[in-house]
Design an enzyme around this catalytic site. Structure first.
Site, PDB file in Angstrom:
ATOM      1  CB  ALA A 180     -23.266 -10.094 -34.273  1.00 17.95           C
ATOM      2  N   GLY A 240     -27.515 -10.315 -37.445  1.00 18.16           N
ATOM      3  CA  GLY A 240     -26.474 -10.324 -38.468  1.00 18.16           C
ATOM      4  C   GLY A 240     -26.641 -11.483 -39.442  1.00 18.16           C
ATOM      5  CD  GLU A 288     -27.888  -6.615 -39.829  1.00 17.87           C
ATOM      6  OE1 GLU A 288     -27.244  -7.193 -38.932  1.00 17.87           O
ATOM      7  OE2 GLU A 288     -27.967  -5.382 -39.929  1.00 17.87           O
ATOM      8  CD  GLU A 337     -30.011  -7.114 -35.132  1.00 14.60           C
ATOM      9  OE1 GLU A 337     -31.259  -7.231 -35.236  1.00 14.60           O
ATOM     10  OE2 GLU A 337     -29.227  -7.474 -36.025  1.00 14.60           O
TER      11      GLU A 337
HETATM   12  N1  3HC Z   1     -24.090 -14.877 -29.784  1.00 13.70           N
HETATM   13  C1  3HC Z   1     -23.495 -15.653 -28.859  1.00 13.70           C
HETATM   14  N2  3HC Z   1     -24.107 -16.694 -28.254  1.00 13.70           N
HETATM   15  C2  3HC Z   1     -25.368 -16.951 -28.604  1.00 13.70           C
HETATM   16  C3  3HC Z   1     -26.063 -16.171 -29.548  1.00 13.70           C
HETATM   17  C4  3HC Z   1     -25.376 -15.091 -30.167  1.00 13.70           C
HETATM   18  N3  3HC Z   1     -25.946 -14.311 -31.090  1.00 13.70           N
HETATM   19  N4  3HC Z   1     -27.311 -16.659 -29.672  1.00 13.70           N
HETATM   20  C5  3HC Z   1     -27.395 -17.709 -28.850  1.00 13.70           C
HETATM   21  N5  3HC Z   1     -26.227 -17.884 -28.193  1.00 13.70           N
HETATM   22  C6  3HC Z   1     -25.904 -18.951 -27.248  1.00 13.70           C
HETATM   23  C7  3HC Z   1     -26.737 -18.883 -25.986  1.00 13.70           C
HETATM   24  O1  3HC Z   1     -26.154 -18.032 -25.044  1.00 13.70           O
HETATM   25  C8  3HC Z   1     -26.745 -20.322 -25.540  1.00 13.70           C
HETATM   26  O2  3HC Z   1     -25.498 -20.563 -24.934  1.00 13.70           O
HETATM   27  P1  3HC Z   1     -25.395 -21.618 -23.732  1.00 13.70           P
HETATM   28  O3  3HC Z   1     -25.860 -22.923 -24.286  1.00 13.70           O
HETATM   29  O4  3HC Z   1     -23.972 -21.565 -23.352  1.00 13.70           O
HETATM   30  O5  3HC Z   1     -26.320 -21.075 -22.668  1.00 13.70           O
HETATM   31  C9  3HC Z   1     -26.746 -21.092 -26.850  1.00 13.70           C
HETATM   32  O6  3HC Z   1     -26.290 -20.177 -27.842  1.00 13.70           O
HETATM   33  C10 3HC Z   1     -28.109 -21.602 -27.260  1.00 13.70           C
HETATM   34  O7  3HC Z   1     -29.033 -20.521 -27.189  1.00 13.70           O
HETATM   35  P2  3HC Z   1     -30.510 -20.732 -26.604  1.00 13.70           P
HETATM   36  O8  3HC Z   1     -30.443 -21.443 -25.320  1.00 13.70           O
HETATM   37  O9  3HC Z   1     -31.140 -19.396 -26.642  1.00 13.70           O
HETATM   38  O10 3HC Z   1     -31.126 -21.702 -27.697  1.00 13.70           O
HETATM   39  P3  3HC Z   1     -32.576 -21.714 -28.332  1.00 13.70           P
HETATM   40  O11 3HC Z   1     -32.565 -22.839 -29.293  1.00 13.70           O
HETATM   41  O12 3HC Z   1     -33.597 -21.647 -27.255  1.00 13.70           O
HETATM   42  O13 3HC Z   1     -32.717 -20.335 -29.152  1.00 13.70           O
HETATM   43  C11 3HC Z   1     -32.045 -18.626 -30.684  1.00 13.70           C
HETATM   44  C12 3HC Z   1     -31.916 -20.110 -30.256  1.00 13.70           C
HETATM   45  C13 3HC Z   1     -33.465 -18.340 -31.153  1.00 13.70           C
HETATM   46  C14 3HC Z   1     -31.070 -18.405 -31.788  1.00 13.70           C
HETATM   47  C15 3HC Z   1     -31.730 -17.727 -29.455  1.00 13.70           C
HETATM   48  O14 3HC Z   1     -30.488 -18.136 -28.906  1.00 13.70           O
HETATM   49  C16 3HC Z   1     -31.606 -16.268 -29.772  1.00 13.70           C
HETATM   50  O15 3HC Z   1     -32.595 -15.585 -29.860  1.00 13.70           O
HETATM   51  N6  3HC Z   1     -30.348 -15.785 -29.927  1.00 13.70           N
HETATM   52  C17 3HC Z   1     -30.069 -14.386 -30.075  1.00 13.70           C
HETATM   53  C18 3HC Z   1     -30.353 -13.926 -31.457  1.00 13.70           C
HETATM   54  C19 3HC Z   1     -29.970 -12.481 -31.588  1.00 13.70           C
HETATM   55  O16 3HC Z   1     -30.250 -11.655 -30.756  1.00 13.70           O
HETATM   56  N7  3HC Z   1     -29.309 -12.141 -32.702  1.00 13.70           N
HETATM   57  C20 3HC Z   1     -28.859 -10.819 -32.946  1.00 13.70           C
HETATM   58  C21 3HC Z   1     -27.477 -10.665 -32.405  1.00 13.70           C
HETATM   59  S1  3HC Z   1     -26.889  -9.010 -32.521  1.00 13.70           S
HETATM   60  C22 3HC Z   1     -26.452  -8.832 -34.128  1.00 13.70           C
HETATM   61  O17 3HC Z   1     -26.613  -9.714 -34.920  1.00 13.70           O
HETATM   62  C23 3HC Z   1     -25.836  -7.514 -34.478  1.00 13.70           C
HETATM   63  C24 3HC Z   1     -25.777  -7.285 -35.945  1.00 13.70           C
HETATM   64  O18 3HC Z   1     -26.878  -6.517 -36.364  1.00 13.70           O
HETATM   65  C25 3HC Z   1     -24.540  -6.560 -36.345  1.00 13.70           C
END
Ligand code: 3HC
Length: 697
Positions: A68, A107, A110, A130
């Site tokens: 998400a 997400g 999912e 998450e």
């Molecule tokens: N939402 C918004 N922005 C995100 C994001 C997300 N889910 N994931 C990454 N970004 C952004 C980062 O803030 C970063 O922004 P910036 O360049 O402006 O600083 C950019 O994307 C690149 O991210 P990274 O620097 O972390 O890049 P990497 O290549 O090192 O890593 C990744 C990529 C493994 C995808 C890592 O970003 C990550 O772990 N992201 C989070 C994943 C996550 O937690 N997903 C679950 C979200 S909650 C959800 O899905 C709820 C659902 O269950 C309903």
């Protein structure tokens, strides 16, 4: 005036009777409102199109959907929600195949779990991280993943946030096939299954829930097994509740329950703090004044000087990252001992199942011992980890300067010393910096990168890139005594000393920080590190700590002698309060003429933490840290500050800086300790009603 129409991040193309839907929302294809809306529109059109036999759902750029859009949390949801898009896929009459590369996370996974089939390239990774944001998979993950992988493997993934690779995903039934590419091969797969009916949906199969349904104790046992690492966090317990709901309720009711718990968590202060930490970590990677296109030199070979605990741990980091490293010592015996410890470390990790025995062997083989400084000649980076003494370090850097290549980087692992002075001992101060690892260096994720006055941009950029390769979290700091982390820690340590003298017991002090969420209290920590370590530092500085020095003089050196601030039963690390220590403290207090009193827990906490915040304000004002959030990252990854409270700066903003300022002023007056006087930056921000992190944290 009409606003320009922005193109949808979701488009589709055709390959005969197969439609390929592409999500293109850089950088990580997060499921923001436009993506959800685009998917709903595109999928509805393809469902209605009789010439489409099957749909492939894929992503452009570096990854499949990484979750998400976290930036939308806390704002009103713009429909359609992700669960609605997934439900729409479930109602389709033609198969939808998720084609995965990069990482399918949160997400994103999912969404894939809501599709009929999942295929991936061999390098793909899968996870529901998450929990790291203080929330739970809120779009069916807690209901579908246990149905695919079984209850315990799914709980493991959801409560750790760890990723699994394509092999494991295939073996567990999470994906149906590993493909060489996602262009032609994914389309071919879709064509292959286009006519197969009924369409398989995960919610329709309950088989893998049977074992846990028959044995409800299984989940409780799992809950007990993670109790320690999930202490203070809300999300792991809620995830477990959701999986229990998956076992007890029909799928639709389980989904509704998951949604309810998701909403509760997303609004919690713990999740707000964890989401802040996520972005703060990424921010720390961007160094002010260092353009993102600064050239980075490859680190192909490393050398580490000093095979003690620190040097050995640092060498392991390089070896673990696949970089050959020469470990250099002056004496054969010390080298032998260092190598033996490293080998034992690897063997222990292999025994615990962290790595395979072959991997342990390969990592160890990347470390070459040497007794000659000249063997550092080929290294791209030389890290010095010798005794913390300026003369010794300067001498060593002078010698290294004459040995290593002109473009090599010289790094010192000092925890306190002046990096500029060390750099001045060489003819290349621009290629010198500090890399301050935290003990144990092969485990702790923090790396303070100390930028000297002369450090060149490419040297700094290379060190940042190297840190990431070593799987560290780098934070750039400036030169001062103790840098960011230890400088703040010293303030806490001096309060430990005076609180003990004023009447608190070691157990009360430790309990205050344990209750706050630290994994360990300061007294147990000192016992672990060794009371002699602090004593030696104080000797060097010519200062005395009344209580700690008396412990040292009584031969209570900590865990290693079975007694320090606490006593220890043989073979047991649990600290036991010791009346002998109470007597030592009482004698020290009497010698100083201090009337002891009972000190409430909240006062102990304020005394330990406010002075750290104050020191951080000095650090910020002096430009030692570039931003407040960098200080928080140092404390998460270097000292176990509980991430669900945000770091010291975030926490201070939430307490209110005026409260902290007033508290410090009271301490200054009562203790006549000028070091506790509110820092000018703190006083100014408090007066303006602002926080360290901006107007409102
Ligand atoms: N939402 C918004 N922005 C995100 C994001 C997300 N889910 N994931 C990454 N970004 C952004 C980062 O803030 C970063 O922004 P910036 O360049 O402006 O600083 C950019 O994307 C690149 O991210 P990274 O620097 O972390 O890049 P990497 O290549 O090192 O890593 C990744 C990529 C493994 C995808 C890592 O970003 C990550 O772990 N992201 C989070 C994943 C996550 O937690 N997903 C679950 C979200 S909650 C959800 O899905 C709820 C659902 O269950 C309903």
């Amino acid at each position: 005036m009409t606003s320009p129409v922005t193109p949808s991040p979701v488009t589709s193309r055709r390959s005969g009777d197969i439609a390929v839907v592409i999500i293109d929302n850089p950088p990580v294809n997060a499921l923001g409102h436009k993506v959800r809306a685009g998917l709903a529109t595109e999928l509805a059109a393809l469902e209605a199109d009789a010439t489409v036999a099957a749909v492939v759902l894929a992503c452009a750029g570096r990854t499949f959907v990484a979750g998400a859009d976290i930036t939308e949390f806390g704002k009103p949801l713009e429909p359609p929600g992700l669960h609605e898009v997934i439900a729409q896929i479930g109602r389709m009459t033609k198969p939808v195949v998720a084609a995965i590369h990069g990482t399918a996370l949160g997400g994103g996974l999912e969404l894939a779990l809501g599709c009929h089939y999942r295929v991936a390239v061999a390098t793909a990774q899968f996870g529901l991280p998450e929990v790291k944001l203080g929330i739970l998979p809120g779009a069916g993950g807690t209901q579908r993943l246990p149905r695919v992988l079984g209850v315990i493997p799914a709980l493991e993934i959801m409560t750790t946030g760890d990723f699994i690779g394509a092999d494991k995903a295939l073996a567990g039934g999470l994906i149906q096939r590993i493909l060489p590419d996602l262009d032609q091969a994914a389309v071919d797969f879709a064509r292959e299954i286009a006519a197969a009916r009924p369409l398989p949906l995960i919610e329709a199969s309950d088989g893998k829930l049977a074992e846990a349904r028959a044995n409800p104790g299984l989940i409780d046992e799992f809950a007990r097994s993670i109790a320690r690492r999930s202490r203070g966090f809300r999300a792991p317990g809620a995830i477990i509740d959701c999986v229990k709901a998956a076992l007890a309720k029909p799928f639709a009711d389980g989904l509704a329950y998951e949604r309810e718990r998701f909403m509760e968590l997303v609004q919690s202060p713990e999740s707000a703090a964890q989401r802040y930490a996520f972005f703060a970590e990424r921010e720390a990677g961007k160094v002010p004044g260092l353009p993102s296109d600064t050239p980075v030199r490859p680190i192909r070979r490393a050398a580490v000087i000093g095979a003690g605990t620190m040097g050995g741990g640092i060498a392991m980091n390089f070896a673990n990252a696949g970089i050959p490293v020469t470990l250099i010592e002056t004496g054969a015996e010390a080298l032998e001992r260092g190598l033996k410890t490293i080998r034992a470390n690897y063997e222990a990790t292999a025994k615990r199942g962290g790595i395979t025995p072959a991997d342990a062997e390969a990592r160890f083989a990347r470390i070459t011992g040497s007794l000659k400084l000249e063997d550092a000649a080929e290294a791209d980076i030389v890290t010095e980890a010798v005794f913390e003494e300026m003369g010794l370090k300067k001498d060593l850097f002078g010698k290294l300067d004459r040995i290593v290549r002109a473009d090599a980087i010289l790094a010192t692992n000092t925890s306190t010393l002046d990096v500029n002075e060390i750099a001045a001992a060489t003819s290349r101060p621009e290629r010198v910096l500090g890399t301050h690892y935290f003990s144990p260096a092969n485990v702790m994720k923090l790396l303070e990168i100390v930028r000297g006055t002369a450090t060149a941009p490419d040297v700094l950029a290379t060190a940042m890139a190297m840190a990431r390769k070593l799987k560290k979290v780098p934070v750039v700091v400036g030169v001062c005594y103790g840098f960011v982390g230890n400088r703040m820690l010293h303030r806490r340590a001096s309060q430990v000393e005076s609180l003990l003298l004023e009447g608190a017991s070691p157990a009360e002090l430790d309990q205050a920080l344990l209750d706050f969420g630290f994994p360990m209290g300061p007294c147990a920590m000192a016992d672990l590190a060794g009371i002699d370590v602090g004593w030696r530092i104080r000797q060097g500085l010519g200062i005395r700590d009344e209580v700690s020095d008396r412990l040292y003089e009584a031969g209570r050196l900590g865990q290693k002698t079975g007694a320090g601030f606490f006593r220890y039963e043989p073979g047991n690390r649990a600290p036991i309060p010791d009346p002998a220590v109470d007597a030592i403290i009482a004698a020290a207090a009497a010698a100083k003429g201090i009337d002891r009193r009972s000190i409430p827990q909240d006062e102990i906490l304020a005394r330990l933490l406010y002075p750290m915040v104050n020191e951080a304000a000095h650090i910020l004002e002096e430009g030692i840290a570039s931003r407040a959030s960098d200080i928080d990252i140092v404390w998460f990854y270097g000292y176990g500050w509980p991430v669900y409270r945000g770091g010291p700066m975030y926490w201070a903003d939430h307490i209110g800086l005026e409260t902290i300022r007033a508290g410090l002023q009271k301490m200054t007056d009562r203790l006549s300790d000028a070091r506790l006087k509110p820092a000018p930056l703190l006083a100014r921000l408090a007066a303006e009603g602002r926080g360290f992190l901006g107007p409102k944290a």
